[in-house]
Structures are given as structure tokens and as C-alpha cells.
Design a protein around this motif. Structure first.
Motif, PDB file in Angstrom:
ATOM      1  N   THR A  14      -7.749  -5.758  -7.787  1.00  4.68           N
ATOM      2  CA  THR A  14      -9.069  -6.537  -7.521  1.00  4.68           C
ATOM      3  C   THR A  14      -9.317  -6.943  -6.039  1.00  4.68           C
ATOM      4  O   THR A  14     -10.191  -7.535  -5.620  1.00  4.68           O
ATOM      5  N   GLY A  15      -8.278  -6.760  -5.385  1.00  4.14           N
ATOM      6  CA  GLY A  15      -8.386  -7.077  -3.717  1.00  4.14           C
ATOM      7  C   GLY A  15      -8.414  -8.526  -3.667  1.00  4.14           C
ATOM      8  O   GLY A  15      -7.761  -9.296  -4.231  1.00  4.14           O
ATOM      9  N   GLY A  16      -8.823  -8.803  -2.533  1.00  3.83           N
ATOM     10  CA  GLY A  16      -8.795 -10.176  -1.937  1.00  3.83           C
ATOM     11  C   GLY A  16      -9.498 -10.289  -0.595  1.00  3.83           C
ATOM     12  O   GLY A  16     -10.132  -9.284  -0.116  1.00  3.83           O
ATOM     13  N   GLN A  17      -9.567 -11.410   0.057  1.00  2.52           N
ATOM     14  CA  GLN A  17     -10.163 -11.390   1.321  1.00  2.52           C
ATOM     15  C   GLN A  17      -9.716 -10.487   2.374  1.00  2.52           C
ATOM     16  O   GLN A  17      -8.279 -10.552   2.674  1.00  2.52           O
ATOM     17  N   GLY A  18     -10.517  -9.531   2.681  1.00  3.08           N
ATOM     18  CA  GLY A  18      -9.960  -8.506   3.689  1.00  3.08           C
ATOM     19  C   GLY A  18      -9.299  -7.309   2.828  1.00  3.08           C
ATOM     20  O   GLY A  18      -8.978  -6.332   3.830  1.00  3.08           O
ATOM     21  N   TYR A  19      -9.307  -7.310   1.627  1.00  2.00           N
ATOM     22  CA  TYR A  19      -8.567  -6.338   1.199  1.00  2.00           C
ATOM     23  C   TYR A  19      -9.787  -5.776  -0.070  1.00  2.00           C
ATOM     24  O   TYR A  19     -10.008  -6.617  -0.955  1.00  2.00           O
TER      25      TYR A  19
ATOM     26  N   ALA B 115      -7.869  11.077   0.159  1.00  2.00           N
ATOM     27  CA  ALA B 115      -7.991  11.296   1.654  1.00  2.00           C
ATOM     28  C   ALA B 115      -7.533   9.740   2.201  1.00  2.00           C
ATOM     29  O   ALA B 115      -6.947   9.869   3.149  1.00  2.00           O
ATOM     30  N   THR B 116      -8.227   8.669   1.516  1.00  2.00           N
ATOM     31  CA  THR B 116      -8.026   7.426   2.225  1.00  2.00           C
ATOM     32  C   THR B 116      -6.469   7.028   1.859  1.00  2.00           C
ATOM     33  O   THR B 116      -6.007   6.388   2.916  1.00  2.00           O
ATOM     34  N   ILE B 117      -5.856   7.374   0.651  1.00  2.00           N
ATOM     35  CA  ILE B 117      -4.694   6.959   0.549  1.00  2.00           C
ATOM     36  C   ILE B 117      -3.735   7.779   1.536  1.00  2.00           C
ATOM     37  O   ILE B 117      -2.644   7.213   2.195  1.00  2.00           O
ATOM     38  N   ALA B 118      -3.941   9.000   1.343  1.00  4.79           N
ATOM     39  CA  ALA B 118      -2.994   9.868   2.239  1.00  4.79           C
ATOM     40  C   ALA B 118      -3.060   9.952   3.919  1.00  4.79           C
ATOM     41  O   ALA B 118      -2.035   9.682   4.397  1.00  4.79           O
ATOM     42  N   TYR B 119      -4.018   9.674   4.308  1.00  6.67           N
ATOM     43  CA  TYR B 119      -4.275   9.417   5.652  1.00  6.67           C
ATOM     44  C   TYR B 119      -4.653   7.949   6.340  1.00  6.67           C
ATOM     45  O   TYR B 119      -4.380   7.899   7.524  1.00  6.67           O
ATOM     46  N   GLY B 120      -4.705   7.121   5.308  1.00  2.00           N
ATOM     47  CA  GLY B 120      -4.885   5.799   5.679  1.00  2.00           C
ATOM     48  C   GLY B 120      -6.423   5.647   6.468  1.00  2.00           C
ATOM     49  O   GLY B 120      -7.126   6.272   6.630  1.00  2.00           O
TER      50      GLY B 120
ATOM     51  N   SER C 174     -13.161   4.074  11.832  1.00  2.00           N
ATOM     52  CA  SER C 174     -14.384   3.597  12.413  1.00  2.00           C
ATOM     53  C   SER C 174     -14.180   2.297  13.062  1.00  2.00           C
ATOM     54  O   SER C 174     -13.364   1.516  12.794  1.00  2.00           O
ATOM     55  N   GLU C 175     -14.893   1.885  13.906  1.00  2.00           N
ATOM     56  CA  GLU C 175     -14.973   0.683  14.730  1.00  2.00           C
ATOM     57  C   GLU C 175     -16.301   0.138  15.022  1.00  2.00           C
ATOM     58  O   GLU C 175     -17.006   0.909  15.756  1.00  2.00           O
ATOM     59  N   MET C 176     -16.534  -1.289  14.574  1.00  2.00           N
ATOM     60  CA  MET C 176     -17.698  -1.844  14.867  1.00  2.00           C
ATOM     61  C   MET C 176     -17.614  -2.334  16.223  1.00  2.00           C
ATOM     62  O   MET C 176     -16.779  -3.175  16.411  1.00  2.00           O
TER      63      MET C 176
ATOM     64  N   VAL D 253      -6.368  -2.377   8.667  1.00  2.00           N
ATOM     65  CA  VAL D 253      -5.574  -1.210   8.761  1.00  2.00           C
ATOM     66  C   VAL D 253      -5.058  -0.859   7.317  1.00  2.00           C
ATOM     67  O   VAL D 253      -4.423  -1.793   6.715  1.00  2.00           O
ATOM     68  N   MET D 254      -5.240   0.323   6.752  1.00  2.00           N
ATOM     69  CA  MET D 254      -4.363   0.852   5.886  1.00  2.00           C
ATOM     70  C   MET D 254      -3.466   1.866   6.455  1.00  2.00           C
ATOM     71  O   MET D 254      -3.873   2.913   6.880  1.00  2.00           O
TER      72      MET D 254
END
Length: 287
Positions: free
Chosen positions: A130-135, A154-159, A171-173, A260-261
Motif C-alpha cells: 500500500t506504499g506510504g509518503q513518497g512510496y 520495465a519499472t522493476i528491472a530498470y528502476g 523524469s525530472e520536474m 529513486v527506485m
């Protein structure tokens, strides 16, 4: 012999002990109990001869049968690995869609992914994902980079923003505190809040919408519903990853925080990453 005391009521000899006038009868043990006791002694001697029993300096006595519970466990583990080997090999060769379409592979991958998740992912996403603040919460339908099984893989493999993996999602805001005036930042924050709630000053919503169109719509979309191609979040729902209050949104616009993941392909085998993707997809969120 003359000092023996016989209980007057039962006629049984006593042990000679006396406490406050109370004497103990010297009744013999029941024969069945005595023979059972002897049998346990014989059984114990036999056990120590046949099985490992007595500890030595570096090991225990092996016993005549040379039995080892560790050996049994090793054999069972090897058998389990052998049985899983064929399934893991198949998982490594087929696509994620083929895994999902095969009930046996899907069940195996989901169970294996759940185990891998408990070891590697709960530290950030929580035991219930269920995640949390920032996750991020992995149970809902809100995905920055897409929620189909291949996008999850792809998200899991490459972060995300991994410093080592060249294929990482990135991505960067920009820090709009260096681009917009403080009043414009407050205006666009009020507009963003108005999409799912009530801003403190509704009069700022109109000007903030124009600021949003000029500076933010290129990533978040004209309706602020996000863009999975660049990992831009949907701002029109009530789901917030890092902030939610209006003053926090102002801070995020001025000086954004970027999570960062790690890229798990460098730490886990491809089979485990696939199983993790299948498990996360099975939680009910995603596409």
C-alpha cells in the motif's frame, strides 16, 4: 529393624521421615511403571547407538544408521529445486503475456513473486504493497509509468532514476521557483488543488490555470491527467505521492523532490523480476 515404624491405619511401613507429625508411607512403585521406566532406558541406549546423539568437539556421534536430518533436508531442497527448475526455465523463455495465459505458470509466478516481494520490496512499499509518503501504492490504478505487466516489469528491472542502469526510467520536474514568480507558484498550486479539492483562495484558480497551461501542460497534459510516457503524475485525482496540502504543493513546485527506485535486474535474476511483475500486476491495480 527395630526402629521401623508401621502405620497403624494402613499397616504399611513408613520411610522414617516425619514432618509436623506427618509420616510418609513407603509404598512400592507400581510394577507397570517400573517396567516402563526400564523400557525407556533400553530405548534411550538403543537410540544413542543407532542415531546421532552425543556431542563431540567438532561434531556429534553419527550412529550406526548414519542418519542425518540435515542430509534429509538437503535432499528435499534439491528435489524441490529440481522440480522448480523446469518451471523457472520456462518462465525465463516465455513472455509475460504467455505466463499470464498459462494457469500453472501464472500461479507459480504469483507465489514466487509474493515471496520475492516480502524479501526485497516491503521495506518501501509495505507488507500490503500500500506504499506510504513518497512510496507508491501498488494496489490502485494510478501508475506513473503504466500499469500493464510489461510496464511493471520495465519499472522493476530498470528502476527509476537509477544512477547505474542505462535503461532506467527517468523524469525530472524543473524547479519552477527559478522560473515563476512566487505569486504565480501560489496561483498554479491553487489551480492544482481545485482539481480534486478546495483551494484556500479560489480567486487564484483562474490565473493559476493559465500559468499551468503555459508551463505544466506539456508534461501533465491539458487536463492535468498526467502522461505515462514521461512519468508525469495525474494531478486531477485525489492521489498524491509526495505531498497533498496546498503549502506542500507550493514547495514541490518551487523545489521538487525526486524519488529513486533501484534497478532490480542488477540484483535479481530475470526469472524473479518476471515473477515480481506478475505478482504486482495480480494485486488488482494497473491495467
Amino acid at each position: 529393624m527395630a526402629d521401623k515404624h508401621i502405620d497403624e491405619i494402613s499397616g504399611v511401613e513408613t520411610t522414617g521421615h516425619e514432618w509436623d507429625g506427618i509420616r510418609e508411607l513407603n509404598n512400592p512403585m507400581p510394577r507397570w511403571w517400573v517396567w516402563t521406566f526400564y523400557a525407556t532406558i533400553i530405548w534411550a541406549i538403543g537410540y544413542t547407538v543407532l542415531f546421532p546423539a552425543w556431542p563431540l568437539v567438532n561434531e556429534a556421534t553419527r550412529g550406526v544408521l548414519n542418519y542425518s536430518s540435515r542430509g534429509d533436508l538437503a535432499g528435499e531442497m534439491e528435489g524441490a529445486r529440481s522440480a522448480q527448475g523446469e518451471i523457472l526455465e520456462k518462465i525465463s523463455k516465455v513472455s509475460l503475456e504467455e505466463i499470464l495465459s498459462d494457469p500453472q505458470l501464472a500461479q507459480f509466478a504469483t507465489a514466487g513473486g509474493a515471496s520475492a516481494f516480502r524479501v526485497n520490496c516491503v521495506q518501501c512499499h509495505g507488507t500490503g504493497a500500500t506504499g506510504g509518503q513518497g512510496y507508491p501504492n501498488l494496489n490502485d490504478d494510478e501508475w506513473l509509468w503504466g500499469g500493464d505487466v510489461n510496464a511493471i516489469y520495465a519499472t522493476i528491472a530498470y528502476g527509476v532514476r537509477d544512477r547505474v542502469d542505462p535503461d532506467t526510467r527517468y523524469s525530472e520536474m524543473p524547479a519552477f521557483g527559478d522560473i515563476l514568480q512566487p505569486e504565480e507558484v501560489r496561483q498554479v498550486a491553487a489551480y492544482v488543488v481545485s482539481l480534486s479539492g478546495t483551494p484556500r483562495d479560489p480567486s487564484m484558480v483562474g490565473p493559476g490555470q493559465q500559468v499551468f497551461a503555459d508551463n505544466c501542460a506539456s508534461c501533465h497534459g491539458e487536463n492535468a491527467e498526467g502522461n505515462r510516457d514521461v512519468g508525469a503524475p495525474n494531478l486531477a485525482d485525489a492521489i498524491w505521492l509526495k505531498v497533498s496540502a496546498e503549502n506542500q504543493i507550493v514547495q514541490q513546485i518551487q523545489s521538487p523532490r525526486h524519488g529513486v527506485m533501484p534497478a532490480w535486474s542488477a540484483r535479481l535474476s530475470n526469472e524473479i523480476v518476471k515473477q515480481l511483475a506478475v505478482y504486482v500486476h495480480s494485486l488488482g491495480g494497473g491495467d
